[in-house]
Design a protein around this motif. Sequence first.
Motif, PDB file in Angstrom:
ATOM      1  N   VAL A  98       0.809  -1.216   0.000  1.00  0.00           N
ATOM      2  CA  VAL A  98       0.000   0.000   0.000  1.00  0.00           C
ATOM      3  C   VAL A  98       0.846   1.271   0.000  1.00  0.00           C
ATOM      4  CG1 VAL A  98      -0.224   0.148   2.521  1.00  0.00           C
ATOM      5  CG2 VAL A  98      -2.062   1.026   1.058  1.00  0.00           C
ATOM      6  N   ASP A  99       2.006   1.222   0.630  1.00  0.00           N
ATOM      7  CA  ASP A  99       2.852   2.413   0.725  1.00  0.00           C
ATOM      8  C   ASP A  99       3.754   2.597  -0.492  1.00  0.00           C
ATOM      9  OD1 ASP A  99       4.213   0.103   1.362  1.00  0.00           O
ATOM     10  OD2 ASP A  99       5.362   0.980   3.005  1.00  0.00           O
ATOM     11  N   GLN A 100       3.567   1.769  -1.516  1.00  0.00           N
ATOM     12  CA  GLN A 100       4.391   1.866  -2.720  1.00  0.00           C
ATOM     13  C   GLN A 100       3.583   2.242  -3.963  1.00  0.00           C
ATOM     14  OE1 GLN A 100       7.486  -1.368  -2.934  1.00  0.00           O
ATOM     15  NE2 GLN A 100       6.364  -2.166  -1.160  1.00  0.00           N
ATOM     16  N   PRO A 102       1.797   5.537  -4.646  1.00  0.00           N
ATOM     17  CA  PRO A 102       1.340   6.892  -4.315  1.00  0.00           C
ATOM     18  C   PRO A 102       0.387   7.479  -5.344  1.00  0.00           C
ATOM     19  CG  PRO A 102       3.591   6.935  -5.150  1.00  0.00           C
ATOM     20  CD  PRO A 102       3.240   5.487  -4.960  1.00  0.00           C
ATOM     21  N   GLY A 103       0.274   6.856  -6.507  1.00  0.00           N
ATOM     22  CA  GLY A 103      -0.603   7.388  -7.542  1.00  0.00           C
ATOM     23  C   GLY A 103      -2.076   7.104  -7.330  1.00  0.00           C
ATOM     24  N   LEU A 104      -2.422   6.299  -6.324  1.00  0.00           N
ATOM     25  CA  LEU A 104      -3.819   5.963  -6.055  1.00  0.00           C
ATOM     26  C   LEU A 104      -4.282   6.643  -4.766  1.00  0.00           C
ATOM     27  CD1 LEU A 104      -4.000   2.143  -6.922  1.00  0.00           C
ATOM     28  CD2 LEU A 104      -4.818   4.075  -8.284  1.00  0.00           C
ATOM     29  N   ASP A 105      -5.348   7.441  -4.868  1.00  0.00           N
ATOM     30  CA  ASP A 105      -5.873   8.134  -3.690  1.00  0.00           C
ATOM     31  C   ASP A 105      -6.227   7.158  -2.574  1.00  0.00           C
ATOM     32  OD1 ASP A 105      -5.707  10.694  -4.814  1.00  0.00           O
ATOM     33  OD2 ASP A 105      -7.696  10.527  -5.732  1.00  0.00           O
ATOM     34  N   TYR A 106      -6.876   6.051  -2.933  1.00  0.00           N
ATOM     35  CA  TYR A 106      -7.324   5.100  -1.919  1.00  0.00           C
ATOM     36  C   TYR A 106      -6.138   4.492  -1.172  1.00  0.00           C
ATOM     37  CZ  TYR A 106      -9.552   1.078   0.271  1.00  0.00           C
ATOM     38  OH  TYR A 106      -9.973   0.149   1.182  1.00  0.00           O
ATOM     39  N   TYR A 107      -5.069   4.186  -1.885  1.00  0.00           N
ATOM     40  CA  TYR A 107      -3.890   3.614  -1.235  1.00  0.00           C
ATOM     41  C   TYR A 107      -3.236   4.636  -0.309  1.00  0.00           C
ATOM     42  CZ  TYR A 107      -3.902  -0.829  -3.756  1.00  0.00           C
ATOM     43  OH  TYR A 107      -4.225  -2.078  -4.210  1.00  0.00           O
ATOM     44  N   ARG A 108      -3.212   5.892  -0.722  1.00  0.00           N
ATOM     45  CA  ARG A 108      -2.673   6.938   0.160  1.00  0.00           C
ATOM     46  C   ARG A 108      -3.540   7.064   1.411  1.00  0.00           C
ATOM     47  NH1 ARG A 108      -2.882  11.857  -1.230  1.00  0.00           N
ATOM     48  NH2 ARG A 108      -4.173  11.744  -3.105  1.00  0.00           N
ATOM     49  N   ALA A 109      -4.848   6.865   1.252  1.00  0.00           N
ATOM     50  CA  ALA A 109      -5.755   6.936   2.395  1.00  0.00           C
ATOM     51  C   ALA A 109      -5.516   5.779   3.359  1.00  0.00           C
ATOM     52  CB  ALA A 109      -7.207   6.936   1.916  1.00  0.00           C
ATOM     53  N   LYS A 110      -5.234   4.594   2.833  1.00  0.00           N
ATOM     54  CA  LYS A 110      -4.946   3.454   3.703  1.00  0.00           C
ATOM     55  C   LYS A 110      -3.603   3.641   4.424  1.00  0.00           C
ATOM     56  CE  LYS A 110      -6.855   0.030   4.203  1.00  0.00           C
ATOM     57  NZ  LYS A 110      -7.827  -0.378   5.251  1.00  0.00           N
ATOM     58  N   LEU A 225       2.304  -5.529  -5.421  1.00  0.00           N
ATOM     59  CA  LEU A 225       1.057  -6.088  -4.897  1.00  0.00           C
ATOM     60  C   LEU A 225       1.148  -7.592  -4.643  1.00  0.00           C
ATOM     61  CD1 LEU A 225      -1.674  -4.193  -6.970  1.00  0.00           C
ATOM     62  CD2 LEU A 225      -0.559  -3.537  -4.817  1.00  0.00           C
ATOM     63  N   THR A 226       2.336  -8.158  -4.804  1.00  0.00           N
ATOM     64  CA  THR A 226       2.525  -9.585  -4.535  1.00  0.00           C
ATOM     65  C   THR A 226       3.237  -9.770  -3.197  1.00  0.00           C
ATOM     66  OG1 THR A 226       4.627  -9.654  -5.735  1.00  0.00           O
ATOM     67  CG2 THR A 226       2.617 -10.115  -6.994  1.00  0.00           C
ATOM     68  N   ALA A 227       3.268 -11.018  -2.723  1.00  0.00           N
ATOM     69  CA  ALA A 227       3.781 -11.302  -1.382  1.00  0.00           C
ATOM     70  C   ALA A 227       5.235 -10.888  -1.226  1.00  0.00           C
ATOM     71  CB  ALA A 227       3.628 -12.786  -1.079  1.00  0.00           C
ATOM     72  N   PRO A 228       5.524 -10.048  -0.237  1.00  0.00           N
ATOM     73  CA  PRO A 228       6.927  -9.717   0.045  1.00  0.00           C
ATOM     74  C   PRO A 228       7.571 -10.832   0.860  1.00  0.00           C
ATOM     75  CG  PRO A 228       5.500  -8.564   1.569  1.00  0.00           C
ATOM     76  CD  PRO A 228       4.598  -9.309   0.625  1.00  0.00           C
ATOM     77  N   SER A 229       8.849 -10.737   1.059  1.00  0.00           N
ATOM     78  CA  SER A 229       9.569 -11.721   1.871  1.00  0.00           C
ATOM     79  C   SER A 229       8.979 -11.779   3.268  1.00  0.00           C
ATOM     80  CB  SER A 229      11.049 -11.337   1.950  1.00  0.00           C
ATOM     81  OG  SER A 229      11.761 -12.209   2.802  1.00  0.00           O
ATOM     82  N   GLY A 230       8.779 -12.994   3.759  1.00  0.00           N
ATOM     83  CA  GLY A 230       8.254 -13.168   5.103  1.00  0.00           C
ATOM     84  C   GLY A 230       6.753 -13.209   5.200  1.00  0.00           C
ATOM     85  N   ALA A 231       6.045 -13.063   4.088  1.00  0.00           N
ATOM     86  CA  ALA A 231       4.582 -13.081   4.115  1.00  0.00           C
ATOM     87  C   ALA A 231       4.063 -14.471   4.465  1.00  0.00           C
ATOM     88  CB  ALA A 231       4.027 -12.646   2.770  1.00  0.00           C
ATOM     89  N   ARG A 232       2.914 -14.519   5.136  1.00  0.00           N
ATOM     90  CA  ARG A 232       2.219 -15.779   5.382  1.00  0.00           C
ATOM     91  C   ARG A 232       1.405 -16.104   4.135  1.00  0.00           C
ATOM     92  NH1 ARG A 232       0.752 -16.527  10.828  1.00  0.00           N
ATOM     93  NH2 ARG A 232      -0.308 -18.441  10.132  1.00  0.00           N
ATOM     94  N   ILE A 233       1.460 -17.341   3.690  1.00  0.00           N
ATOM     95  CA  ILE A 233       0.789 -17.744   2.460  1.00  0.00           C
ATOM     96  C   ILE A 233      -0.451 -18.577   2.787  1.00  0.00           C
ATOM     97  CG2 ILE A 233       1.027 -18.945   0.262  1.00  0.00           C
ATOM     98  CD1 ILE A 233       2.717 -16.382   0.529  1.00  0.00           C
ATOM     99  N   ALA A 234      -1.588 -18.153   2.264  1.00  0.00           N
ATOM    100  CA  ALA A 234      -2.862 -18.843   2.489  1.00  0.00           C
ATOM    101  C   ALA A 234      -2.961 -20.076   1.602  1.00  0.00           C
ATOM    102  CB  ALA A 234      -4.016 -17.886   2.204  1.00  0.00           C
ATOM    103  N   PRO A 235      -3.814 -21.026   1.954  1.00  0.00           N
ATOM    104  CA  PRO A 235      -3.872 -22.285   1.199  1.00  0.00           C
ATOM    105  C   PRO A 235      -4.747 -22.272  -0.048  1.00  0.00           C
ATOM    106  CG  PRO A 235      -5.291 -22.425   3.124  1.00  0.00           C
ATOM    107  CD  PRO A 235      -4.576 -21.111   3.220  1.00  0.00           C
TER     108      PRO A 235
END
Length: 243
Positions: A98-100, A102-110, A225-235
């Motif tokens: 979300v912090d990467q 900046p061109g989306l208003d909604y992401y800046r709001a989150k 928008l994909t899993a960064p290092s250390g993310a928990r992966i759902a099944p």
Amino acid sequence: MKFAVIGGTGRIGSQVVEDLRAAGHEAVPHSPSTGVDIITGQGLAEAVEGADVVVNLTNSPTFDEASLAFFRTSMDNLLAASEKAGVGHFVILSIVGVDQVPGLDYYRAKVLQEDLLKAGSVPYSIVRATQFMEFMEAVLSWTAEGDTVRLPRTPVQPIAAADVARFVAETAQGAPLDGVLDIAGPDRYPLDELGRLTLAARNDGRTVVTDDTAGMFAAVHGDVLTAPSGARIAPTRYPDWLA
């Protein structure tokens, strides 16, 4: 433990309530339908009274610049009520990367929502999820023109809402992270390919045309928008979810 689940009647919130109750906790859903208004503050003091944990799963009604005011006002009200009530853990659901964007208003709001939580006095956890599988129908509708849907090749890693709810409930039951937990589905797709898979599974005859300037996700660059290092992966895999 007692959990006040704000937005507890929505897609994720209702499942979080179910998961917490199944684990033996008291989980109380709150929303406008139960008399709680996070913008005016009506009913908030009563909603968080006696709660060990507040889980905030509310969302802005729009994705434009107005979402900034929504998250500022709602978080100011929720944090003030939680601090006064002595809440020991505050959990929100956010977005991977979300912090990467900046061109989306909604992401800046989150990002603003996250920053307000971090600056408050209540111990917190932020769960950042990748795009929900359930949102693909909406994504397809944004750039549909007749028999054609235009989508960019933005890499995404979709996650099922039920998996998101389980991770949120698990996090809410644990000690505050005072940080971020990233969660994602198991498989990466270019968004245009994901659109084709979705239409084929729905026996929808429309054609997906690759257009890297089309729709909201055209503002996203790289694989943020994909899993960064250390993310928990759902099944749950997307083809299984579609089936």
